[in-house]
Design an enzyme around this catalytic site. Sequence first.
Site: not given
Length: 273
Positions: A109, A221, A153
Amino acid sequence: MNTKLPLFILIVLAIFSCKNKIENKATDSTVNEDEHEIVHQKEHKHWTYEGETGPEHWIEIEKESDCDGKRQSPINIIDVNAIDEASLKPIDIHYSANVKIHEITNNGHSIQYNFEKGDFIILNDNEYRLKQIHFHEPSEHTINGIRYPLEMHLVHVSKDNKIVVLAIMAQEGESSEPFTFLEKFLPINTGTTKLIDTDFDLNQNLPKDMGYYTYSGSLTTPPCTQNVTWFVFKTPITISLDQVKQLQKLMPLNNYRDEQPINGRTIKQYTSR
Ligand SMILES: [Zn+2]
Protein backbone atom coordinates in the site's frame (compact mmCIF):
# COMPACT_ATOMS: atom_id res chain seq x y z
CA MET A 1 26.17 -62.16 23.73
CA ASN A 2 26.97 -62.02 19.98
CA THR A 3 23.45 -62.91 19.01
CA LYS A 4 21.79 -60.62 21.53
CA LEU A 5 23.51 -57.39 20.39
CA PRO A 6 22.15 -57.33 16.79
CA LEU A 7 18.73 -58.11 18.20
CA PHE A 8 19.02 -55.14 20.56
CA ILE A 9 20.06 -52.89 17.62
CA LEU A 10 17.08 -54.13 15.60
CA ILE A 11 14.70 -53.28 18.43
CA VAL A 12 16.22 -49.81 18.83
CA LEU A 13 15.99 -49.23 15.04
CA ALA A 14 12.38 -50.40 15.02
CA ILE A 15 11.48 -47.97 17.82
CA PHE A 16 13.24 -45.08 16.07
CA SER A 17 11.67 -45.74 12.69
CA CYS A 18 8.29 -45.91 14.40
CA LYS A 19 8.92 -42.60 16.14
CA ASN A 20 10.00 -41.07 12.82
CA LYS A 21 6.76 -42.15 11.25
CA ILE A 22 4.81 -40.47 14.04
CA GLU A 23 6.86 -37.28 13.66
CA ASN A 24 6.41 -37.32 9.88
CA LYS A 25 2.74 -37.69 10.36
CA ALA A 26 2.74 -34.70 12.71
CA THR A 27 4.65 -32.64 10.13
CA ASP A 28 2.20 -33.69 7.41
CA SER A 29 -0.72 -32.44 9.44
CA THR A 30 1.04 -29.09 10.09
CA VAL A 31 1.57 -28.69 6.35
CA ASN A 32 -2.12 -29.38 5.79
CA GLU A 33 -3.08 -26.72 8.32
CA ASP A 34 -0.79 -24.20 6.58
CA GLU A 35 -2.35 -25.04 3.24
CA HIS A 36 -5.75 -24.54 4.78
CA GLU A 37 -4.58 -21.17 6.12
CA ILE A 38 -3.34 -20.11 2.66
CA VAL A 39 -6.65 -21.15 1.08
CA HIS A 40 -8.47 -19.23 3.81
CA GLN A 41 -6.38 -16.11 3.16
CA LYS A 42 -7.11 -16.35 -0.56
CA GLU A 43 -10.85 -16.35 0.15
CA HIS A 44 -10.49 -13.16 2.21
CA LYS A 45 -10.08 -10.33 -0.32
CA HIS A 46 -7.50 -7.77 0.62
CA TRP A 47 -8.21 -4.04 0.30
CA THR A 48 -6.58 -2.02 -2.46
CA TYR A 49 -6.87 1.43 -4.03
CA GLU A 50 -8.91 0.46 -7.10
CA GLY A 51 -11.75 -1.62 -8.51
CA GLU A 52 -13.87 -3.98 -6.45
CA THR A 53 -11.49 -3.91 -3.48
CA GLY A 54 -11.00 -0.12 -3.68
CA PRO A 55 -11.87 2.50 -1.02
CA GLU A 56 -15.68 2.40 -1.63
CA HIS A 57 -15.62 -1.30 -0.75
CA TRP A 58 -13.29 -1.18 2.26
CA ILE A 59 -16.19 -1.45 4.72
CA GLU A 60 -17.46 -4.63 2.99
CA ILE A 61 -13.98 -6.18 3.06
CA GLU A 62 -12.99 -5.01 6.54
CA LYS A 63 -16.33 -5.38 8.36
CA GLU A 64 -14.93 -4.62 11.82
CA SER A 65 -13.31 -1.37 10.63
CA ASP A 66 -14.36 2.26 11.13
CA CYS A 67 -14.14 2.96 7.38
CA ASP A 68 -17.83 3.98 7.31
CA GLY A 69 -17.42 6.28 10.37
CA LYS A 70 -18.41 9.92 10.60
CA ARG A 71 -14.93 11.30 11.40
CA GLN A 72 -12.84 9.99 8.55
CA SER A 73 -9.71 11.19 6.79
CA PRO A 74 -8.47 12.60 4.50
CA ILE A 75 -10.44 15.82 3.98
CA ASN A 76 -10.24 18.86 1.78
CA ILE A 77 -9.09 21.74 3.98
CA ILE A 78 -10.64 25.03 3.01
CA ASP A 79 -8.42 27.73 4.40
CA VAL A 80 -11.13 30.37 4.95
CA ASN A 81 -13.19 27.90 7.00
CA ALA A 82 -10.30 27.06 9.37
CA ILE A 83 -10.62 28.70 12.78
CA ASP A 84 -7.61 30.77 13.80
CA GLU A 85 -7.31 29.79 17.45
CA ALA A 86 -5.01 31.93 19.60
CA SER A 87 -4.33 29.12 22.10
CA LEU A 88 -2.64 26.94 19.47
CA LYS A 89 1.16 26.75 19.60
CA PRO A 90 3.86 25.35 17.32
CA ILE A 91 4.02 21.55 17.55
CA ASP A 92 6.45 20.53 20.31
CA ILE A 93 8.72 18.35 18.16
CA HIS A 94 11.68 16.41 19.58
CA TYR A 95 13.43 14.75 16.64
CA SER A 96 17.06 13.81 17.05
CA ALA A 97 19.80 13.41 14.46
CA ASN A 98 20.89 10.18 16.20
CA VAL A 99 17.71 8.19 15.78
CA LYS A 100 17.99 5.28 13.37
CA ILE A 101 15.67 4.17 10.64
CA HIS A 102 15.43 0.50 11.49
CA GLU A 103 14.04 -0.86 8.24
CA ILE A 104 12.11 -0.13 5.05
CA THR A 105 9.09 -2.17 4.06
CA ASN A 106 6.82 -2.30 1.03
CA ASN A 107 3.46 -3.45 2.43
CA GLY A 108 1.80 -3.22 -0.98
CA HIS A 109 0.00 0.00 0.00
CA SER A 110 2.97 2.28 0.61
CA ILE A 111 6.68 2.45 1.20
CA GLN A 112 7.20 2.65 4.94
CA TYR A 113 10.30 3.48 7.01
CA ASN A 114 10.15 2.13 10.56
CA PHE A 115 12.10 4.14 13.12
CA GLU A 116 13.86 3.05 16.29
CA LYS A 117 12.86 4.69 19.59
CA GLY A 118 13.97 8.27 20.20
CA ASP A 119 11.91 10.72 18.11
CA PHE A 120 8.74 12.03 19.75
CA ILE A 121 6.35 14.98 20.01
CA ILE A 122 4.62 16.36 23.12
CA LEU A 123 0.95 17.22 22.88
CA ASN A 124 -1.10 18.26 25.95
CA ASP A 125 1.65 16.90 28.25
CA ASN A 126 1.51 13.49 26.55
CA GLU A 127 4.44 11.93 24.73
CA TYR A 128 3.74 10.49 21.28
CA ARG A 129 6.53 8.34 19.89
CA LEU A 130 7.37 8.42 16.20
CA LYS A 131 6.88 4.89 14.87
CA GLN A 132 7.08 5.17 11.11
CA ILE A 133 6.85 7.46 8.10
CA HIS A 134 5.29 6.57 4.77
CA PHE A 135 4.13 8.24 1.57
CA HIS A 136 0.98 8.77 -0.46
CA GLU A 137 1.34 9.64 -4.07
CA PRO A 138 -0.39 11.96 -4.94
CA SER A 139 -1.48 13.57 -1.66
CA GLU A 140 -4.57 12.47 0.32
CA HIS A 141 -5.41 15.76 2.00
CA THR A 142 -6.12 18.61 -0.35
CA ILE A 143 -5.77 22.27 0.61
CA ASN A 144 -8.30 24.57 -1.06
CA GLY A 145 -8.88 21.72 -3.49
CA ILE A 146 -5.22 21.45 -4.46
CA ARG A 147 -3.78 17.94 -4.56
CA TYR A 148 0.01 17.89 -4.15
CA PRO A 149 2.24 15.34 -5.92
CA LEU A 150 3.20 13.70 -2.61
CA GLU A 151 2.14 13.58 1.05
CA MET A 152 4.35 12.25 3.81
CA HIS A 153 2.77 10.86 7.00
CA LEU A 154 4.74 10.84 10.26
CA VAL A 155 2.86 8.45 12.56
CA HIS A 156 3.15 8.90 16.34
CA VAL A 157 1.58 6.74 19.05
CA SER A 158 1.21 7.40 22.79
CA LYS A 159 1.50 4.82 25.58
CA ASP A 160 -2.30 4.59 25.70
CA ASN A 161 -2.41 4.04 21.91
CA LYS A 162 -3.63 7.47 20.88
CA ILE A 163 -2.44 8.44 17.41
CA VAL A 164 -1.11 11.74 16.09
CA VAL A 165 -0.13 12.03 12.43
CA LEU A 166 1.85 14.93 11.00
CA ALA A 167 1.19 15.39 7.29
CA ILE A 168 3.74 17.13 5.10
CA MET A 169 3.00 17.96 1.48
CA ALA A 170 5.74 17.94 -1.12
CA GLN A 171 5.70 19.93 -4.33
CA GLU A 172 8.08 20.07 -7.26
CA GLY A 173 11.00 22.42 -6.80
CA GLU A 174 14.52 22.18 -5.47
CA SER A 175 15.78 18.66 -4.88
CA SER A 176 15.81 17.34 -1.33
CA GLU A 177 18.89 15.64 0.10
CA PRO A 178 16.96 13.58 2.69
CA PHE A 179 14.76 12.27 -0.14
CA THR A 180 17.82 11.21 -2.09
CA PHE A 181 18.84 9.23 0.97
CA LEU A 182 15.37 7.68 1.43
CA GLU A 183 15.06 6.81 -2.26
CA LYS A 184 18.38 5.00 -2.35
CA PHE A 185 16.70 1.99 -0.67
CA LEU A 186 14.21 1.69 -3.56
CA PRO A 187 12.95 -0.27 -5.36
CA ILE A 188 11.72 -2.74 -2.81
CA ASN A 189 9.39 -5.59 -3.80
CA THR A 190 5.88 -5.85 -2.37
CA GLY A 191 5.84 -7.80 0.88
CA THR A 192 9.54 -7.39 1.56
CA THR A 193 11.48 -5.60 4.29
CA LYS A 194 15.11 -4.47 4.21
CA LEU A 195 17.24 -3.54 7.20
CA ILE A 196 18.52 0.06 7.07
CA ASP A 197 19.92 0.63 10.60
CA THR A 198 21.18 4.16 9.79
CA ASP A 199 20.78 7.52 11.59
CA PHE A 200 18.21 9.82 10.03
CA ASP A 201 17.44 13.37 11.10
CA LEU A 202 13.72 13.84 10.47
CA ASN A 203 14.09 17.60 11.15
CA GLN A 204 15.48 17.83 7.61
CA ASN A 205 12.07 16.89 6.18
CA LEU A 206 10.08 19.53 8.06
CA PRO A 207 8.91 22.67 6.28
CA LYS A 208 10.53 25.98 7.31
CA ASP A 209 7.17 27.52 8.19
CA MET A 210 5.56 25.55 11.03
CA GLY A 211 2.00 26.83 10.47
CA TYR A 212 -0.55 23.99 10.39
CA TYR A 213 -4.20 22.94 10.21
CA THR A 214 -5.44 20.52 12.86
CA TYR A 215 -8.57 18.39 13.12
CA SER A 216 -9.82 15.08 14.45
CA GLY A 217 -9.97 12.32 11.84
CA SER A 218 -8.95 8.74 11.19
CA LEU A 219 -6.29 6.51 9.71
CA THR A 220 -6.69 6.76 5.92
CA THR A 221 -6.27 3.00 5.47
CA PRO A 222 -8.26 0.10 6.99
CA PRO A 223 -9.09 -0.28 9.86
CA CYS A 224 -9.68 3.53 9.44
CA THR A 225 -9.44 3.92 13.24
CA GLN A 226 -10.95 7.22 14.40
CA ASN A 227 -9.79 9.80 16.98
CA VAL A 228 -6.55 10.37 15.17
CA THR A 229 -5.29 13.93 15.73
CA TRP A 230 -4.08 15.35 12.44
CA PHE A 231 -1.63 18.17 11.92
CA VAL A 232 -1.36 19.13 8.26
CA PHE A 233 1.47 21.58 7.60
CA LYS A 234 0.38 24.53 5.47
CA THR A 235 3.69 24.93 3.67
CA PRO A 236 4.92 22.13 1.44
CA ILE A 237 8.53 21.02 1.27
CA THR A 238 10.11 20.74 -2.17
CA ILE A 239 11.52 17.73 -3.95
CA SER A 240 12.78 17.70 -7.52
CA LEU A 241 10.72 16.52 -10.49
CA ASP A 242 13.19 13.62 -10.83
CA GLN A 243 12.58 12.64 -7.21
CA VAL A 244 8.80 12.73 -7.76
CA LYS A 245 9.17 10.61 -10.91
CA GLN A 246 11.47 8.19 -9.13
CA LEU A 247 8.88 7.67 -6.38
CA GLN A 248 6.06 7.34 -8.92
CA LYS A 249 8.03 4.60 -10.63
CA LEU A 250 9.02 2.73 -7.48
CA MET A 251 6.01 3.13 -5.15
CA PRO A 252 2.52 1.56 -5.23
CA LEU A 253 0.64 3.83 -7.68
CA ASN A 254 -2.14 6.24 -6.69
CA ASN A 255 -2.21 5.08 -3.08
CA TYR A 256 -4.60 7.75 -1.89
CA ARG A 257 -8.11 7.72 -0.46
CA ASP A 258 -10.58 10.33 -1.70
CA GLU A 259 -11.83 13.25 0.36
CA GLN A 260 -14.19 12.26 3.22
CA PRO A 261 -17.18 14.31 4.46
CA ILE A 262 -16.40 16.86 7.21
CA ASN A 263 -19.69 16.09 9.06
CA GLY A 264 -19.59 19.24 11.18
CA ARG A 265 -15.99 18.89 12.42
CA THR A 266 -14.02 22.05 13.03
CA ILE A 267 -10.63 22.60 11.46
CA LYS A 268 -8.38 24.86 13.48
CA GLN A 269 -5.26 26.56 12.26
CA TYR A 270 -2.03 27.84 13.70
CA THR A 271 -0.28 30.56 11.75
CA SER A 272 3.38 31.13 12.63
CA ARG A 273 3.87 34.65 13.88
ZN1 LIG B 1 -0.76 7.54 5.43
